[in-house]
Motif scaffolding. Sequence first.
Motif, short mmCIF file in Angstrom:
data_model
loop_
_atom_site.label_atom_id
_atom_site.label_comp_id
_atom_site.label_asym_id
_atom_site.label_seq_id
_atom_site.Cartn_x
_atom_site.Cartn_y
_atom_site.Cartn_z
N LEU A 14 16.27 -26.92 0.83
CA LEU A 14 15.75 -28.30 0.35
C LEU A 14 16.30 -28.80 -1.02
O LEU A 14 17.03 -29.77 -1.25
CB LEU A 14 14.34 -28.20 0.27
CG LEU A 14 13.57 -29.41 -0.33
CD1 LEU A 14 13.86 -30.74 0.46
CD2 LEU A 14 12.01 -29.19 -0.55
N GLU A 15 16.41 -27.65 -1.90
CA GLU A 15 17.10 -28.03 -3.22
C GLU A 15 18.62 -28.39 -3.15
O GLU A 15 18.94 -29.33 -3.73
CB GLU A 15 17.02 -26.85 -4.20
CG GLU A 15 17.42 -27.12 -5.71
CD GLU A 15 17.16 -25.92 -6.45
OE1 GLU A 15 17.76 -25.78 -7.54
OE2 GLU A 15 16.28 -25.02 -6.31
N ARG A 16 18.97 -27.62 -2.09
CA ARG A 16 20.74 -28.11 -1.87
C ARG A 16 20.67 -29.35 -1.33
O ARG A 16 21.92 -30.11 -1.73
CB ARG A 16 21.24 -26.95 -1.21
CG ARG A 16 22.69 -27.12 -0.79
CD ARG A 16 23.53 -26.21 0.04
NE ARG A 16 24.81 -26.51 -0.20
CZ ARG A 16 25.41 -26.25 1.05
NH1 ARG A 16 24.91 -25.45 2.21
NH2 ARG A 16 26.79 -26.55 1.22
N VAL A 24 25.26 -33.80 -7.26
CA VAL A 24 25.23 -33.21 -8.19
C VAL A 24 25.65 -31.65 -8.03
O VAL A 24 25.00 -31.22 -6.69
CB VAL A 24 23.97 -33.16 -9.18
CG1 VAL A 24 23.66 -34.49 -9.64
CG2 VAL A 24 22.65 -32.60 -8.32
N GLY A 25 25.96 -30.91 -8.82
CA GLY A 25 25.90 -29.36 -8.73
C GLY A 25 27.10 -28.82 -7.68
O GLY A 25 26.70 -27.66 -7.46
N ARG A 26 27.74 -29.56 -7.00
CA ARG A 26 28.70 -29.16 -6.04
C ARG A 26 30.18 -29.54 -6.24
O ARG A 26 30.96 -29.15 -5.49
CB ARG A 26 28.53 -29.78 -4.65
CG ARG A 26 27.15 -29.30 -4.18
CD ARG A 26 27.14 -27.92 -3.66
NE ARG A 26 25.91 -27.36 -3.62
CZ ARG A 26 25.47 -25.91 -3.23
NH1 ARG A 26 26.46 -25.22 -3.44
NH2 ARG A 26 24.44 -25.74 -3.42
N GLY A 27 30.38 -29.65 -7.50
CA GLY A 27 31.91 -30.03 -7.63
C GLY A 27 32.37 -31.30 -7.15
O GLY A 27 31.55 -32.31 -7.25
#
Length: 169
Positions: A14-16, A24-27
Amino acid sequence: MSSGSDPNAILTALERAQDAFEMVGRGRTEFEEGISADTDWKTQLTKACRLLEVVEIIQLQDGYYIAVIELCFGAIERSIEAYALSMTDDTLQDFQDHQFSYDRAHQIGLFERDTAEAMKALYSDNRTESYYGGSRPTAEQAEAMTELAIAVHEFSVSQIREGGVCLCD
């Protein structure tokens, strides 16, 4: 958010997913090829094209009628939205209600009232039942929805003044 009793795999996924939609947070973000980012109407039109492409692919596998029906309703709505966005001052925010697309299709002259109302009734009576109800989708329903989605898409594309955006063919 969670009291700690929900499975960690779900919470992590869920957070992913939330991060993915917030980009955000995945390049580097990898966008789907073919979907235009130029204008909202082009985005909606090319989404419809991609949905119809997937319909064609999964129909070759035979038996995925619910997926075909869902994708066809999505392609119809994206096609109508593309026309409306390209030909009026409508915005994407105007189309947050699925049934609004069908009402708007008549209001802006894409379809006659009876046709738009019939499509709206088809959506409200059958899409909801096929997705949430207890009925089982049929091959005939999937084939009919494919034919309708393609016809709506092709007509919508033909009515938009600017050509060369549709990915179909």
